[in-house]
Design a protein around this motif. Structure first.
Motif, PDB file in Angstrom:
ATOM      1  N   THR A  70       1.119   1.529   2.711  1.00 19.03           N
ATOM      2  CA  THR A  70       1.937   2.246   3.676  1.00 19.03           C
ATOM      3  C   THR A  70       1.156   3.271   4.488  1.00 19.03           C
ATOM      4  OG1 THR A  70       2.505   3.671   1.826  1.00 19.03           O
ATOM      5  CG2 THR A  70       4.118   2.004   2.455  1.00 19.03           C
ATOM      6  N   ASP A  71       0.019   3.740   3.947  1.00 15.85           N
ATOM      7  CA  ASP A  71      -0.739   4.755   4.684  1.00 15.85           C
ATOM      8  C   ASP A  71      -1.315   4.200   5.983  1.00 15.85           C
ATOM      9  OD1 ASP A  71      -0.706   7.233   3.008  1.00 15.85           O
ATOM     10  OD2 ASP A  71      -1.367   5.796   1.518  1.00 15.85           O
TER      11      ASP A  71
ATOM     12  N   THR B 227      -3.544  10.374  -5.770  1.00 16.99           N
ATOM     13  CA  THR B 227      -4.900  10.002  -5.378  1.00 16.99           C
ATOM     14  C   THR B 227      -4.998  10.121  -3.865  1.00 16.99           C
ATOM     15  OG1 THR B 227      -6.490   8.195  -5.201  1.00 16.99           O
ATOM     16  CG2 THR B 227      -4.185   7.567  -5.458  1.00 16.99           C
ATOM     17  N   ASN B 228      -6.187  10.464  -3.397  1.00 15.24           N
ATOM     18  CA  ASN B 228      -6.337  10.594  -1.946  1.00 15.24           C
ATOM     19  C   ASN B 228      -6.761   9.283  -1.294  1.00 15.24           C
ATOM     20  OD1 ASN B 228      -8.956  10.510  -2.852  1.00 15.24           O
ATOM     21  ND2 ASN B 228      -9.696  12.152  -1.534  1.00 15.24           N
TER      22      ASN B 228
ATOM     23  N   THR C 128       4.357   8.288  -8.394  1.00 16.09           N
ATOM     24  CA  THR C 128       4.436   7.013  -9.113  1.00 16.09           C
ATOM     25  C   THR C 128       4.829   5.888  -8.166  1.00 16.09           C
ATOM     26  OG1 THR C 128       5.237   8.308 -10.965  1.00 16.09           O
ATOM     27  CG2 THR C 128       5.397   5.916 -11.163  1.00 16.09           C
ATOM     28  N   PHE C 129       5.808   6.152  -7.329  1.00 17.53           N
ATOM     29  CA  PHE C 129       6.257   5.138  -6.374  1.00 17.53           C
ATOM     30  C   PHE C 129       5.116   4.786  -5.417  1.00 17.53           C
ATOM     31  CE2 PHE C 129       8.396   3.283  -2.765  1.00 17.53           C
ATOM     32  CZ  PHE C 129       9.443   2.564  -3.332  1.00 17.53           C
ATOM     33  N   ARG C 130       4.430   5.819  -4.923  1.00 19.62           N
ATOM     34  CA  ARG C 130       3.334   5.584  -3.978  1.00 19.62           C
ATOM     35  C   ARG C 130       2.227   4.761  -4.624  1.00 19.62           C
ATOM     36  NH1 ARG C 130      -1.635   7.829  -2.615  1.00 19.62           N
ATOM     37  NH2 ARG C 130      -2.122   7.572  -0.407  1.00 19.62           N
ATOM     38  N   ASN C 131       1.843   5.148  -5.845  1.00 22.04           N
ATOM     39  CA  ASN C 131       0.736   4.454  -6.504  1.00 22.04           C
ATOM     40  C   ASN C 131       1.038   2.984  -6.766  1.00 22.04           C
ATOM     41  OD1 ASN C 131      -0.760   6.765  -6.495  1.00 22.04           O
ATOM     42  ND2 ASN C 131      -0.553   7.207  -8.669  1.00 22.04           N
TER      43      ASN C 131
ATOM     44  N   GLU D 289      -4.450   3.909 -10.809  1.00 25.80           N
ATOM     45  CA  GLU D 289      -3.014   3.738 -11.047  1.00 25.80           C
ATOM     46  C   GLU D 289      -2.747   3.278 -12.479  1.00 25.80           C
ATOM     47  OE1 GLU D 289       0.742   1.592 -11.244  1.00 25.80           O
ATOM     48  OE2 GLU D 289      -1.200   0.607 -11.275  1.00 25.80           O
ATOM     49  N   GLU D 290      -3.656   2.426 -12.996  1.00 30.46           N
ATOM     50  CA  GLU D 290      -3.454   1.926 -14.347  1.00 30.46           C
ATOM     51  C   GLU D 290      -3.543   3.045 -15.381  1.00 30.46           C
ATOM     52  OE1 GLU D 290      -5.922  -1.490 -15.165  1.00 30.46           O
ATOM     53  OE2 GLU D 290      -5.020  -2.502 -13.458  1.00 30.46           O
TER      54      GLU D 290
END
Lengths: 288, 391
Positions: free
Chosen positions: B294-295, B288-289, B235-238, B280-281
């Motif tokens: 940040t990536d 997700t890949n 969740t944080f990443r998305n 994300e919505e």
């Protein structure tokens, strides 16, 4: 009552079943591609979000888009093989090729509409409107196929092309999509549904009355017996013997092409290891 | 060879005896000067019968004062100047308001057997005055770790030393003061020193620690304060793009540094961002890949994009990032991502040209079609009025 039966209109075959199947394939795949493609071009619109969610998410939507694209590729291969049969075996007149006369017909139709020409042009098997739509579809399919390949296989594409071609392909794919969908809505809808609901693509038949209005030159040809007849069975057999192996090779080549389109590369890993900090809790050591 | 091996064991006995003797003497002297005798009675008793701060400080300002808890010793010296400057003292709080079990000397026994457990006995104390922050902290990743038995997890006092904590927010604004912002990363660094070192060298951390720049994010701007959530969740990443966009789409901050505020829009317009946004919505907690900010840019170690070693404006550096998810990517591949640029004659001219082409081609074709259709409708209406059959 009996009089009416006697006056039952004469029907002329316009599209044999093979062409109608082809049309259905294209209707279904084109609509699906448009519906699943446009939300990807306009992802910030609420309508797009709702539609994507109703289809079970963006990944599902893409899978449907890709499947529809594959079906359209099969449809295209089918069309090419069929065209080959029509031209090489049946020796049909290549009535879909655009000619200078089509330009004249288009101009005359326009002038007639605005009141500068006395008569609406008399046209043959395919009117300038139909040819325009057909060749627009050919152009569109070529653009969408080429740009779609680059997006489907970006790693392969960038082995041979500058990287910038990929976003350029995406831009063209989106622009062409908007053009194609709106052109279908304006030109095709008006031409065969609104102006007159033309059922020929579903029934395969047109009445003499319809022929006289829309394809008078073709009607004249049929009536004067100048219509193209099927070759005699012996010639047909001979030509088929030549064409079928060619068609087989072409079919295999095209199926190989479609397979390659789908399976050229593994574009990305499906699961990515998340970025993690190696050490989270590392208390500072007290300064001496 | 150690020292002990050089001294015969029988000679150690007198040395120990001397140490022991001095210890007893020191203890006797210390107990002789107890606060009960040293402090005047007026300091002892306040209205509610409890001692005032000067009473406590009379002993606790003494340097090197320790309290033994099991095998550990807890320093109990309070620097009177620091304490007087603290927000608690200046607001008139007394030692005994928090140390509620103490009202006299000798103090009651402490039952816990180590320093950490002693600190943890105070976790409920802050709630008395700071309930909002306390409740927030109760929902944090720190509290969760604590509940799972990790006693190292931070509690109020680990970040806010109650004896020295100065005011962090403006008296009237209630907002964190710029000078308070500057010291936030140092607070977190007490436990997260490796992350701090990585942050300190980043474009954000460097501006904060070297230049005192208060525009850059400190730890709490991304992680929140008190109710800090686990940043390693899906969740944080998305939601990362929206987190970064908070500042990076704000022209009042970005214009000063000539940084584009188009970064979120350009990300969402691209394949990766489109996917993440739509994904994300619908599935905020599903992985997700597709990459988020940040990536490619890094997390705590975000560097300037034109940094020669790590900057991803350099194609070779970007390729490394691409290859994390696209292992087969080759040298041309990074240009498939438009680096947040809006296509223009200078940047991504082919894309610009394609867009320009369709900008004119679509209206031209459709306009022509619409024009023809309108003339056809017009002719049909005229013919119907005149009673002429349309051919």
């Amino acid at each position: 009552m009996s009089k009416q039966i006697a006056e039952k209109p004469i029907l002329y075959e316009r599209f044999p079943i093979w062409r109608r199947i082809e049309h259905i394939i294209m209707v279904l795949s084109f609509s699906t591609l448009g519906l699943t493609g446009l939300p990807q071009k306009f992802p910030t619109s609420d309508l797009a979000v709702t539609f994507v969610q109703s289809l079970g998410g963006i990944e599902n939507l893409r899978a449907i888009h890709h499947t529809a694209a594959i079906i359209m590729m099969f449809g295209t291969a089918y069309h090419l093989i069929y065209m080959g049969y029509s031209v090489i075996v049946l020796r049909d007149k290549m009535s879909m090729l655009p000619t200078l006369q089509d330009a004249r017909d288009g101009l005359q139709a326009l002038l007639y509409n605005v009141g500068f020409a006395k008569e609406y042009p008399k046209m043959g098997r395919y009117t300038f409107e139909e040819k325009m739509e057909y060749w627009a579809f050919v152009w569109g399919a070529a653009v969408m196929g080429a740009t779609g390949f680059m997006m489907w296989n970006p790693i392969t594409a960038t082995r041979f092309l500058p990287g910038e071609f990929v976003p350029a392909a995406k831009a063209a794919h989106g622009g062409e999509a908007v053009l194609a969908v709106l052109a279908i809505i304006i030109w095709h809808m008006y031409g065969v549904h609104i102006k007159r609901f033309n059922k020929a693509m579903f029934t395969g038949m047109q009445t003499e009355e319809e022929m006289r209005h829309e394809h008078p030159l073709e009607l004249d040809e049929i009536r004067s017996g100048k219509v193209h007849h099927r070759p005699d069975p012996k010639t047909l057999r001979k030509r088929q013997m030549i064409y079928f192996p060619i068609a087989a090779v072409l079919t295999i080549a095209m199926l190989g092409g479609i397979y390659g389109f789908i399976n050229t590369e593994e574009t990305s890993l499906t699961t990515i290891e998340p970025l993690t900090e190696s050490q989270i809790f590392v208390p500072q050591t007290p300064q001496p | 060879m150690s020292l002990r091996n050089n001294i015969p064991s029988n000679r150690l006995i007198p040395i120990f005896s001397v140490i022991l003797g001095l210890g007893i003497l020191a203890y006797a002297l210390a107990s002789f000067v107890t606060p009960a005798q040293a402090a005047p009675a007026i300091l002892r008793q306040q209205e509610d019968g409890k001692p005032g701060n000067d009473f406590c400080l009379a002993c606790h300002q003494e340097e090197g004062l320790d309290k033994t808890l099991g095998k550990e010793s807890l320093p109990v010296t309070i620097n009177p100047t620091q304490f007087k400057n603290s927000v608690h003292a200046s607001e008139g709080l007394r030692c005994v308001d928090c140390h509620t079990d103490i009202s006299d000397y000798p103090h009651p026994d402490v039952k816990v057997k180590n320093v950490r457990d002693f600190t943890l006995t105070f976790t409920e104390t802050c709630k008395e005055c700071h309930e909002e922050q306390y409740l927030k902290a109760h929902d944090s990743v720190h509290q969760k770790a604590l509940d799972e038995g990790n006693k190292d997890a931070a509690v109020c006092m680990d970040c806010h030393n109650p004896h020295t904590q100065t005011r962090l927010t403006g008296q009237t604004s209630g907002e964190l003061t710029p000078s308070a912002r500057l010291h936030i990363p140092e607070t977190c660094a007490q436990c997260h020193s490796v992350i701090y070192n990585s942050y300190k060298d980043s474009v954000h951390g460097n501006a904060l620690t070297e230049e005192g720049n208060s525009d850059v994010p400190t730890c709490i701007d991304c992680h929140g304060v008190h109710n800090i959530q686990n940043p390693t969740t899906v969740t944080f990443r998305n939601s990362t793009p929206y987190l970064c966009a908070k500042c990076h789409t704000d022209s009042s901050i970005m214009d000063k540094y000539g940084i584009s505020t188009n970064v979120l829009d350009s990300y969402v317009a691209d394949f990766h961002g489109t996917t993440v946004k739509l994904f994300e919505e619908q599935f905020p907690d599903q992985p997700t890949n597709k990459p988020v900010c940040t990536d490619c840019h890094g997390v705590h170690n975000i560097s300037k994009v034109d940094n020669p070693d790590t900057g991803i404006a350099l194609r070779e550096n970007l390729l490394v990032k691409c290859q994390r998810c696209h292992p087969d990517a080759t040298a041309n591949f990074p240009d498939a991502w438009m680096s947040h640029y809006t296509p223009s004659p200078q940047n991504f001219p082919i894309v610009y040209a394609v867009n320009l082409f369709y900008k004119f081609f679509i209206p031209a074709v459709l306009g022509g079609m619409i024009f023809y259709v309108l003339t056809d409708i017009y002719r049909r209406i005229i013919n119907r009025i005149k009673g002429v059959k349309h051919s």
